[in-house]
Design a protein around this motif. Sequence first.
Motif, PDB file in Angstrom:
ATOM      1  N   TYR A  35      67.275  23.113  24.605  1.00 46.80           N
ATOM      2  CA  TYR A  35      68.430  24.288  24.712  1.00 46.80           C
ATOM      3  C   TYR A  35      69.432  24.142  25.678  1.00 46.80           C
ATOM      4  N   ARG A  36      69.835  22.924  25.824  1.00 45.94           N
ATOM      5  CA  ARG A  36      70.892  22.836  27.134  1.00 45.94           C
ATOM      6  C   ARG A  36      72.313  22.848  26.444  1.00 45.94           C
ATOM      7  N   THR A  37      72.531  22.977  25.218  1.00 48.01           N
ATOM      8  CA  THR A  37      73.673  22.936  24.363  1.00 48.01           C
ATOM      9  C   THR A  37      73.626  24.149  23.549  1.00 48.01           C
ATOM     10  N   GLU A  38      75.009  25.002  23.048  1.00 46.54           N
ATOM     11  CA  GLU A  38      74.983  25.647  22.186  1.00 46.54           C
ATOM     12  C   GLU A  38      74.500  25.464  20.963  1.00 46.54           C
ATOM     13  N   PRO A  88      82.373  29.682  35.330  1.00 44.80           N
ATOM     14  CA  PRO A  88      81.078  29.184  34.459  1.00 44.80           C
ATOM     15  C   PRO A  88      81.756  27.748  33.830  1.00 44.80           C
ATOM     16  N   MET A  89      80.689  27.171  33.258  1.00 46.37           N
ATOM     17  CA  MET A  89      81.052  25.885  32.616  1.00 46.37           C
ATOM     18  C   MET A  89      80.165  25.788  31.225  1.00 46.37           C
ATOM     19  N   SER A  90      80.715  25.067  30.383  1.00 47.12           N
ATOM     20  CA  SER A  90      80.168  24.618  28.859  1.00 47.12           C
ATOM     21  C   SER A  90      78.605  24.121  29.265  1.00 47.12           C
ATOM     22  N   CYS A  91      77.673  24.626  28.451  1.00 46.09           N
ATOM     23  CA  CYS A  91      76.464  24.068  28.406  1.00 46.09           C
ATOM     24  C   CYS A  91      75.588  24.182  29.779  1.00 46.09           C
ATOM     25  N   ASP A  92      74.993  22.986  30.323  1.00 43.34           N
ATOM     26  CA  ASP A  92      74.336  22.970  31.433  1.00 43.34           C
ATOM     27  C   ASP A  92      75.384  22.122  32.435  1.00 43.34           C
ATOM     28  N   HIS A  93      76.782  22.185  32.422  1.00 45.13           N
ATOM     29  CA  HIS A  93      77.513  21.310  33.150  1.00 45.13           C
ATOM     30  C   HIS A  93      77.637  21.671  34.591  1.00 45.13           C
ATOM     31  N   ARG A  94      77.617  23.016  34.669  1.00 43.92           N
ATOM     32  CA  ARG A  94      77.381  23.380  36.149  1.00 43.92           C
ATOM     33  C   ARG A  94      76.103  22.862  37.159  1.00 43.92           C
TER      34      ARG A  94
END
Length: 322
Positions: free
Chosen positions: A79-82, A215-221
């Motif tokens: 679940y690291r991406t939408e 914030p950043m997309s997915c788990d990019h932070r």
Amino acid sequence: MTTTQADTVVNLLGVIVAVTDQIPRILVADGGHDRALPSGPFDPKANASLEEGFRRMIEAQAGLDLNYVEQLYTFGNRYRTEDEMRGGPRTLSVAYVALAHEEELLTGGTRWVDLYEHLPWEDWRDGRPAMLDTIVEPRLKKWCSRTSKREIKHKRTERVNVSFGYPGAAELDAVLTLERLELLYDSGILAESDRDTRILANEPLAPLPTDIGVPMSCDHRRVLATALGRIRGKLAYRPVVFELLPGEFTLFQLQQVAEALSGAHLHKQNFRRLVMNADLVEAIGRTVAVGRGRPAELFRFRREVLGEKLTVGLSRPTLREE
């Protein structure tokens, strides 16, 4: 994307870092709801290696011909991406970190931004960030007390103290960037925590707050925090800082780049003594005018030092309030 299994895809992901005017900068792509790190599918037929695929991807997306590149980590948590949260395949991202000089981007879709816009609690160059006292510590305190179980409360408090120090701490271990990011996410403080919870529950998304950084997309932070920790750790034993400097530079320029990456103010004389004692640089016999003061001596990196010593670096950085 390239399918490795029926329910898994593989892509390439990059943290491209430059330092410009004392500001650590990263390359981002504006896609979807949030800022994202440059990414794209890996094509095993077109590329002999993962790194070759990554370099080609960055050249295609931003027009950059990268020099220093190293593999960072493979991110594959559930679940690291939408897309996966909504029933799609799991994405494995092979991430790279690259050090570059900020250049004008000849292609659209990417741009340079301040790294600390996303991780503002990591920048201690002007002292302890105010947000730690006004936002982070109060919310972490509530999180620790949100359970009646003594053991859980003890573990949460211990985790906070290791990552952020005791309340009002004057210094932190700069390398623990990932630990701090994951703590903020797990405690529900990071904006992405609420976003991911809403997606999994199939609830409407709300605008993400930016009081704890952009914030950043997915788990990019998380990927970005991992890369920053890697770079900071390497300052102690590899001369990566010189990859961000021109061929000729002043010791003050060198110190500014080191401070930008470590997020900490460095003592001028101690820093220069460390650099000279380590034989990392040598004077080239020329000076350059700097402001109204006397001309500053120019130096170059002694690349041959790489073959002379096993450990070649500056020092393990500490985020410290001066």
